[in-house]
Write a protein that holds these residues in place. Structure first.
Motif, short mmCIF file in Angstrom:
data_model
loop_
_atom_site.label_atom_id
_atom_site.label_comp_id
_atom_site.label_asym_id
_atom_site.label_seq_id
_atom_site.Cartn_x
_atom_site.Cartn_y
_atom_site.Cartn_z
N GLY B 261 -25.55 -18.36 -53.04
CA GLY B 261 -26.67 -17.49 -52.67
C GLY B 261 -26.57 -17.01 -51.23
O GLY B 261 -25.53 -17.17 -50.58
N ILE B 262 -27.64 -16.39 -50.76
CA ILE B 262 -27.69 -15.82 -49.41
C ILE B 262 -28.84 -16.48 -48.64
O ILE B 262 -29.98 -16.46 -49.10
N PHE B 295 -19.69 -10.96 -39.40
CA PHE B 295 -20.08 -9.74 -40.12
C PHE B 295 -20.97 -10.10 -41.30
O PHE B 295 -22.01 -9.46 -41.53
N LEU B 296 -20.59 -11.13 -42.05
CA LEU B 296 -21.38 -11.50 -43.23
C LEU B 296 -22.78 -11.97 -42.84
O LEU B 296 -23.74 -11.71 -43.56
N ALA B 299 -24.62 -8.70 -42.30
CA ALA B 299 -24.60 -7.77 -43.44
C ALA B 299 -25.36 -8.35 -44.62
O ALA B 299 -26.11 -7.63 -45.31
N LEU B 300 -25.22 -9.66 -44.86
CA LEU B 300 -25.94 -10.27 -45.98
C LEU B 300 -27.43 -10.35 -45.69
O LEU B 300 -28.26 -10.20 -46.60
N LYS B 302 -29.06 -8.13 -44.07
CA LYS B 302 -29.56 -6.77 -44.29
C LYS B 302 -29.83 -6.53 -45.77
O LYS B 302 -30.87 -5.99 -46.16
N VAL B 303 -28.89 -6.93 -46.63
CA VAL B 303 -29.07 -6.66 -48.05
C VAL B 303 -30.11 -7.63 -48.65
O VAL B 303 -30.88 -7.25 -49.53
N ASN B 306 -33.41 -6.32 -47.64
CA ASN B 306 -33.52 -4.88 -47.92
C ASN B 306 -33.97 -4.14 -46.66
O ASN B 306 -34.84 -3.28 -46.68
N ASP B 307 -33.33 -4.50 -45.55
CA ASP B 307 -33.73 -3.97 -44.24
C ASP B 307 -32.48 -3.91 -43.37
O ASP B 307 -31.96 -4.93 -42.93
N ALA B 308 -32.01 -2.69 -43.14
CA ALA B 308 -30.75 -2.51 -42.40
C ALA B 308 -30.86 -2.91 -40.94
O ALA B 308 -29.86 -2.96 -40.23
N SER B 309 -32.08 -3.21 -40.48
CA SER B 309 -32.21 -3.63 -39.08
C SER B 309 -32.23 -5.15 -38.93
O SER B 309 -32.35 -5.67 -37.82
N ASP B 312 -29.59 -8.55 -35.77
CA ASP B 312 -28.68 -7.62 -35.10
C ASP B 312 -27.45 -8.31 -34.49
O ASP B 312 -27.33 -9.54 -34.50
#
Lengths: 412, 412
Positions: B261-262, B295-296, B299-300, B302-303, B306-309, B312
């Motif tokens: 999972g995340i 990166f993960l 990036a994970l 964000k997904v 459901n929020d690209a911000s 950071d």
């Protein structure tokens, strides 16, 4: 290796741009200009980056941390409006350098205007398939038709495919004109498809159909084609992909970073849809690294399906090589076989991340890295070797221009 | 940079194992043995790999594509039963080489037995914090206490923290003995925590509490500690982390690859919990690459949100450096300040993936790669530079031994 088989020990002979022999060591009368002993390392077909917007290098680490629509409208489009052919030329070259470091030997490039992208690729010796990006704000169906005729046959490293930006940016009139072009040339059509949930929802509200169904109803895919992203797709969409021979090009890093979602790769594999992998552009990824994308393709499938056996390493290697070549219609760049274009890479296995050698495919996909790429060859020419580039221009000059251009565009 | 601030131009002086000066260029009477002009490149504190099982290198690309429990029981445990101290020594060295290529200057290692791991780190000049892995099948609370006394103060590169494998492998008796050790030494306790949904569910069924609540009720965290993974946690768990000063060490690649999972990193950040990043072992990741994990991590998030911000780049860089050092109690390895240990790395910014220089933190987290690591220094000694290792043994010999050991264990 490319088709998941075990590697062989032997030699590859290359004459001009083609592979002429692959097999066991063999005495020859031929006088070779260049020989490389890559003993202990691995030769693979080059990776195909099947979806990217190369010139967006100037937006790397500039427009981050925003959802797709805000990112496009408040950051990307205003900056892109300031670009011209000359700037696109230099910015594309920066991306080509990065492709080479990652073992990428061809890209499928969608951007504002093709002329200087083509020139950048030819000047570097890099292989590029261009695709149209027509939408309501730029390009036109007529231009797409002109470019299709102009760039197919223009140069051995260049080809052009019909394409448009996306359903949500392109009016029905343009789509119908493109469908007519597809019929005229019996050619496939490529587009961004079902990248976000809201894009799909809007299309369903407007047309009663998903983007895939709607575009198919307009005869855009009568001769096949491809969809970039395809994150939010239905079983009916997958059936259309299968029936029409549409490739799906997955862009996992971009889909995470823009919070778009995780594509159903296992379902597409099960359906027998041709799959390829793309980095997307450097503004949304932000790097152009096929190793990152390969790991994400399998790792995200595992967590999406809640099944650690989903999408194995061999399937991913096929997508990154043969699958990409099929999607891009680079039929002579699929595998390391005599007669094929000499688009290949050498991976250094004598690095800690590649040891021990339990399973080479898994080592590449699960623990491989750009650091392992010691040689990248396109059309028989070595463009990158041991960290050094041979692309007709000093990398320092390419970096300096990219920084100048970025500063200039930000100041405007 | 380490705390998200802008980089400075200047010099770093190092004497023996410590940083003695950081700042603008300054004339000096000191005769330096070694000088490096890294002009244009970036010096950062080394990354801290805050959760790993180094010696599992032999299982890389061997036991893949299985869910966590099958993977442990059918692949990992039977192979591990054949290991001995000598094999663990060589397999740990292979991991150390890989850490160095990724700019990692210290690891937080949990494995079967500490003696030869300690020796491998000392022989390579690498910094290791060990943690106990006691459970119902190996080690004991008494041994953890002995090792805690033996290895703290044993060597400047080595320390030891109390720890156990996981709630689901460790009986209440052992946990109570460990809590007594924590009270005796006023020491934090570390463990795998809430890695899978089924682990949490079993604990709730058995005890009526989540693993975090249950362990806290046994006083294991009275002096803080840390949890590896923490994927399936509740707001109540997060409150306990906060109140007890428990660090969360996230392992995003492993959590994807084993379909665990995340983790809710944004919620942990919002709560002010100290966060660190680990690669987990090479059997479950499969590579030991802090760039992939960084990166993960963003990036994970964000997904997931459901929020690209979400989460950071600066937050991620803090986790990989200062956050890791705090979790591992390496308080003199957090930042590049005079008096700190000289554990640092040099990143090559003159690579295409680091250009243009819009934002260096984002470049590192979103597009950085092991390829950018040109120098890794631990305790003032350069262990890796321009692809060459200085760890007291030829890497080829380390690779050969890893392959021999793997072949031998598979054949048994």
């Amino acid at each position: 290796m490319a088709d998941g088989t075990e590697p062989i020990w032997g030699e590859i002979w290359i004459e001009n741009d083609k592979i002429t022999y692959v097999g066991a060591e063999k005495p020859t009368e031929i006088h070779w200009d260049v020989e490389r002993n890559v003993c202990g390392n691995l030769i693979l077909p080059g990776f195909k980056n099947a979806h990217t917007h190369s010139a967006m290098t100037f937006l790397r680490s500039y427009a981050d941390d925003l959802p797709l629509h805000d990112w496009l409208n408040t950051q990307v489009f205003p900056m892109e409006a300031k670009l011209n052919e000359d700037l696109i030329y230099h910015l594309s070259k920066l991306a080509i350098l990065e492709y080479l470091t990652s073992g990428i030997t061809a890209n499928f490039d969608m951007y504002l205007t093709p002329d200087s992208i083509v020139q950048a690729s030819i000047d570097c010796g890099f292989r590029t398939v261009l695709t149209g990006a027509v939408n309501d704000f730029s390009q036109s169906a007529a231009l797409i038709g002109e470019w299709y005729q102009k760039y197919n046959g223009y140069h051995p490293l260049i080809s052009f495919e019909l394409g448009f930006h996306a359903e949500y940016t392109t009016s029905r009139d343009i789509l119908e004109d493109l469908a007519a072009l597809a019929a005229l040339y019996r050619a496939p059509v490529y587009t961004h498809n079902s990248e976000t949930a809201s894009e799909v929802q809007s299309c369903v509200e407007k047309t009663g159909m998903t983007p895939t169904q709607y575009l198919d109803s307009l005869h855009l895919f009568d001769y096949g084609g491809g969809g970039y992203h395809c994150v939010h797709i239905t079983p009916e969409d997958i059936e259309i992909f299968k029936q029409r021979g549409i490739s799906v090009i997955t862009n996992p890093a971009s889909n995470l970073k823009l919070a778009s979602g995780i594509a159903p790769i296992q379902a597409l594999l099960d359906a027998g849809v041709n799959l390829a992998i793309g980095t997307d552009g450097p503004a949304s990824n932000n790097c152009l690294d096929m190793f990152r994308e390969m790991f994400l393709t399998t790792a995200l499938a595992k967590v999406r399906e809640n099944d650690a056996s989903a999408v194995d390493a061999n399937a991913v290697l096929r997508m990154a090589t043969v699958g990409g070549a099929k999607a891009m219609r680079l039929t002579d760049c699929e595998t390391l076989t005599p007669g094929s274009q000499a688009d290949l890479i050498v991976l250094d296995l004598n690095q800690p991340n590649m040891q021990p050698l339990n399973n080479i495919s898994k080592n590449i996909v699960y623990s491989g890295s750009k650091q392992n790429v010691v040689l990248t060859m396109v059309a028989g020419k070595i463009l990158y070797e041991n960290g050094q580039f041979d692309v007709g221009e000093d990398p320092a000059s390419i970096y300096a221009k990219a920084n100048e251009i970025t500063a200039q565009l930000k100041a405007q």
